[in-house]
Design a protein around this motif. Structure first.
Motif, short mmCIF file in Angstrom:
data_model
loop_
_atom_site.label_atom_id
_atom_site.label_comp_id
_atom_site.label_asym_id
_atom_site.label_seq_id
_atom_site.Cartn_x
_atom_site.Cartn_y
_atom_site.Cartn_z
N ASP A 51 -45.48 27.91 72.55
CA ASP A 51 -46.51 26.97 72.11
C ASP A 51 -46.13 26.46 70.73
O ASP A 51 -46.19 27.19 69.74
CB ASP A 51 -47.88 27.67 72.07
CG ASP A 51 -49.02 26.69 71.90
OD1 ASP A 51 -48.77 25.47 71.82
OD2 ASP A 51 -50.19 27.14 71.85
N THR A 52 -45.71 25.20 70.65
CA THR A 52 -45.29 24.60 69.39
C THR A 52 -46.50 23.99 68.70
O THR A 52 -47.16 23.12 69.25
CB THR A 52 -44.24 23.52 69.64
OG1 THR A 52 -44.77 22.53 70.52
CG2 THR A 52 -42.99 24.10 70.26
N GLY A 53 -46.78 24.42 67.47
CA GLY A 53 -47.96 23.92 66.77
C GLY A 53 -49.22 24.44 67.42
O GLY A 53 -50.05 23.70 67.92
N LEU A 83 -34.92 27.13 65.87
CA LEU A 83 -35.96 28.13 66.13
C LEU A 83 -35.28 29.49 66.33
O LEU A 83 -34.18 29.55 66.89
CB LEU A 83 -36.76 27.76 67.38
CG LEU A 83 -37.61 26.49 67.29
CD1 LEU A 83 -38.22 26.17 68.65
CD2 LEU A 83 -38.71 26.63 66.24
N PRO A 84 -35.91 30.58 65.89
CA PRO A 84 -35.26 31.90 65.95
C PRO A 84 -35.35 32.57 67.31
O PRO A 84 -35.70 33.74 67.44
CB PRO A 84 -36.04 32.69 64.88
CG PRO A 84 -37.40 32.09 64.90
CD PRO A 84 -37.20 30.63 65.19
N ALA A 139 -47.04 28.19 64.29
CA ALA A 139 -47.60 27.09 63.52
C ALA A 139 -47.19 27.31 62.07
O ALA A 139 -46.98 28.44 61.64
CB ALA A 139 -49.12 27.05 63.64
N PRO A 140 -47.08 26.23 61.30
CA PRO A 140 -46.70 26.40 59.90
C PRO A 140 -47.85 26.93 59.06
O PRO A 140 -49.02 26.84 59.47
CB PRO A 140 -46.33 24.97 59.46
CG PRO A 140 -47.16 24.10 60.34
CD PRO A 140 -47.24 24.81 61.67
N GLY A 182 -44.15 29.42 61.68
CA GLY A 182 -42.90 28.72 61.96
C GLY A 182 -43.14 27.23 62.11
O GLY A 182 -44.28 26.77 62.20
N VAL A 183 -42.05 26.48 62.15
CA VAL A 183 -42.14 25.02 62.26
C VAL A 183 -40.84 24.49 62.85
O VAL A 183 -39.77 25.09 62.67
CB VAL A 183 -42.40 24.40 60.86
CG1 VAL A 183 -41.22 24.64 59.93
CG2 VAL A 183 -42.72 22.93 60.96
N LEU A 184 -40.93 23.39 63.56
CA LEU A 184 -39.74 22.66 63.98
C LEU A 184 -39.35 21.76 62.83
O LEU A 184 -40.01 20.74 62.58
CB LEU A 184 -40.02 21.85 65.25
CG LEU A 184 -39.53 22.42 66.57
CD1 LEU A 184 -40.02 21.58 67.73
CD2 LEU A 184 -38.01 22.53 66.60
#
Length: 609
Positions: free
Chosen positions: A210-212, A262-263, A233-234, A255-257
């Motif tokens: 799930d990005t963001g 990405l790790p 999410a940042p 985290g953030v794109l």
């Protein structure tokens, strides 16, 4: 007559006996004085052992919660190094994602929101305090919907996202109705619509990204369908999004794109989604969507809900022109096609794409293929606008990288990366042996701490996950495990994802991408031996303390000499600890240190605020 002669003999021998006794007494007195002076070899060895041995053994560790509202006081001087509490302004301290440090970096490509860790001279060497009134989170599944206000005392989201059904403030708790920006009717209804296209119910889909993520309601409601979502999410103006997620018992990281990969390994996730995540997918020649493609498994699904989908309805609300939004959607679809993705569904606010199982039936520009041969070597590596190649296949029906069994069979089946010999030194036989060993280890842990395997320890971390054996042995709806593969260890994270587990790369010489107090149980197998001479043991232990909840538990498995040093350090960290023998007996040099973090909160009286 006989009696008379005996008495005479006794009188004759008495002075001699007395003399002998006196001589012996003098001899032993002088011998004792000589040994005490330090020249006695036996006594000096005993003295040295005494110095090295910590006899403060807790016979019965208490793993239960207490919630005593105790303010920390400065400890008295002692022989061990005592770590003092940090100021309460550091209650939500995230070393590598702090706002003040972030603002020194460029905003271009979200670089300032990425990891920027403090140099050695700026590291904190104190204990991060819990906020006053802190309580152990509600047990799952109640914890999914309710969070103690005292644990995350931030109300901004209740105002900013009030109409989107994210979170509500009720009395002394936050309530999470399960809504989201693009699913105001609730995450369940949203997932039901996805399930009409994506095989979520039968175990084909197990890992998701799930990005963001917001407060991770999508991931929270996928859990009851046996799907593990890695949400990120940042740390931005919407304070505490990831903290809320973890407080609810849902996997998440900060985290953030941005500009760095990405790790996660390649081909990790069965499904990925962007629900109004506001990532500019067509920017930088499609670099961000190419990164999603790298981590998406062949045959996996990508969901886009929100702009520009359904632009005909929302273009006025989004304050953008029809032409602009239409061009953006066309660009995304063209980019998806170049990645060998096929659009399977579009209705209302949702579009679903599926990545093909191999590249036999799609055309790709060879000039745009990434040159790097190792798509899993990503720690602090910059992203490029290039396409990660599919693993080679022999026919058009073969799944690139190997076909996976449906979960839960997938958990113990031999992962394709092992079957194909991709991981040096790991075979099907050693994999099966590893599973048996960890099943034995976990059973022993449960004997040491009866709460392991219960809902008391919801968020679990394995700091050196190896092949994922610890998480597999612990697998249960009551908990989830963040499997960390250290950057200095063998790269096995792809295997972990193929088992249907989740995890992340990390260097334990740095801070982890999470808020304080986000894990209930931390397992560290061989971590301190792995990082010997790489960074300070106390730095790793202080980071463990930061991310561990008050009254959370720790299990450290390592060589006895390493654990003796570790135990001396944790004695100054307000941990109660006990050193245990290996389950195979005292002759095994590997030992187990179990510990419980004491409950304490910050002292606001000493705060600068």
């Amino acid at each position: 007559m006989a009696s008379k002669h005996n008495s005479s003999a006794i009188r004759t021998r008495s002075p001699l006996s007395i003399f002998i006794v006196i001589v012996l007494c003098c001899f032993f007195y002088l011998l004792g004085a000589w040994q005490k002076s330090g020249f006695g070899k036996g006594d000096s060895i005993a003295s040295e052992i005494s110095k090295q041995t910590d006899c403060n053994i807790f016979t019965n560790l208490n793993f239960e919660t207490h919630h005593n509202d105790v303010e920390i006081v400065d400890p008295s001087e002692s022989k061990i190094q005592v770590f003092k509490p940090c100021d309460v302004k550091y209650t939500d301290y995230t070393p590598c994602q702090e706002q003040d440090r972030a603002m020194r970096f460029p905003r271009e490509n979200m670089i300032y929101r990425e990891r920027h860790c403090p140099p050695e001279e700026e590291k904190l060497h104190c204990l991060i305090p819990a906020p006053k009134g802190y309580m152990t989170p509600f047990p799952w599944p109640k914890g999914r919907d309710y969070v103690h206000y005292a644990n995350v005392p931030h109300k901004s989201l209740t105002v900013e996202k009030a109409v989107q059904n994210w979170v509500q403030f009720q009395g002394n708790v936050f309530k999470f109705p399960g809504g989201g920006t693009m699913f105001p009717q609730g995450a369940d209804a949203y997932i039901d619509e996805l399930a009409m296209v994506i095989p979520i119910k039968d175990g084909s889909v197990r890992t998701a990204l799930d990005t963001g993520c917001g407060v991770a309601s999508w991931g929270a409601y996928l859990l009851k369908r046996n799907v593990l979502a890695m949400s990120f999410a940042p740390r931005d103006n919407h304070e505490a999004q990831v903290q809320f997620a973890l407080e609810r018992g849902v996997p998440a990281v900060i985290g953030v794109l941005g500009s760095i990969h990405l790790p996660y390994p390649s081909r990790a996730f069965d499904m990925a989604q962007c629900s109004r995540c506001l990532i500019p997918w067509t920017a930088n020649n499609g670099m961000y969507l190419m990164e999603v493609d790298r981590v998406l498994r062949p045959g996996g699904y990508w969901i886009l809900s929100g702009p520009p989908i359904n632009w005909k309805t929302y273009y006025k609300t989004w304050k953008r022109s029809k032409e602009d939004l239409q061009d953006e959607q066309r660009s995304i679809e063209k980019l998806a096609e170049s990645l060998c993705w096929e659009k399977k569904y579009e209705k209302g606010d949702i579009a679903i794409f599926r990545k093909k199982v191999n590249d036999k039936s799609c055309k790709r520009s060879s000039a745009n293929i990434c040159k790097s041969r190792d798509a899993d070597n990503v720690w602090y590596k910059e992203m490029e606008a290039c396409t990660t190649p599919f693993p080679e296949v022999s026919n058009a029906k073969e799944v690139a990288g190997g076909k996976l069994q449906k979960f839960p069979a997938r958990l113990l089946a031999v992962p394709p990366r092992i079957a194909k010999g991709d991981i040096e030194g790991v075979t099907a036989e050693s994999y099966q042996k590893d599973n048996k060993v960890w099943k034995k280890h976990v059973n022993a842990y449960k004997g040491m701490n009866r709460l392991i395997g219960t809902a008391r320890y919801r968020n679990v971390m394995d700091m050196n996950a190896g092949l994922g054996g610890f998480a597999a042995a612990l697998e249960s709806p009551k908990s989830w495990v963040m499997n960390v593969v250290p950057t200095t260890a063998k790269n096995t994270l792809g295997i972990i994802y193929e088992r249907g587990l989740i995890g992340i790369y990390h260097d334990w010489c740095e801070g982890f991408s999470t808020y304080p107090r986000t894990y209930d149980l931390i397992h560290a197998n061989g971590v301190f031996s792995l990082y010997k001479n790489k960074c300070k043991q106390e730095d790793i232990l202080l980071e463990m303390d930061r991310i561990l909840r008050p009254e959370g538990a720790v299990i450290i498995r390592d060589e006895v000499d390493v654990l003796n040093t570790v135990r001396k350090i944790v004695a100054g960290m307000r941990w109660d600890s006990k050193l245990m023998d290996h389950e195979d007996g005292p002759l095994v040099p590997e030992k187990i240190l179990i510990a419980v973090k004491q409950y304490w909160v910050g002292n606001t009286k000493s705060s600068d605020e």
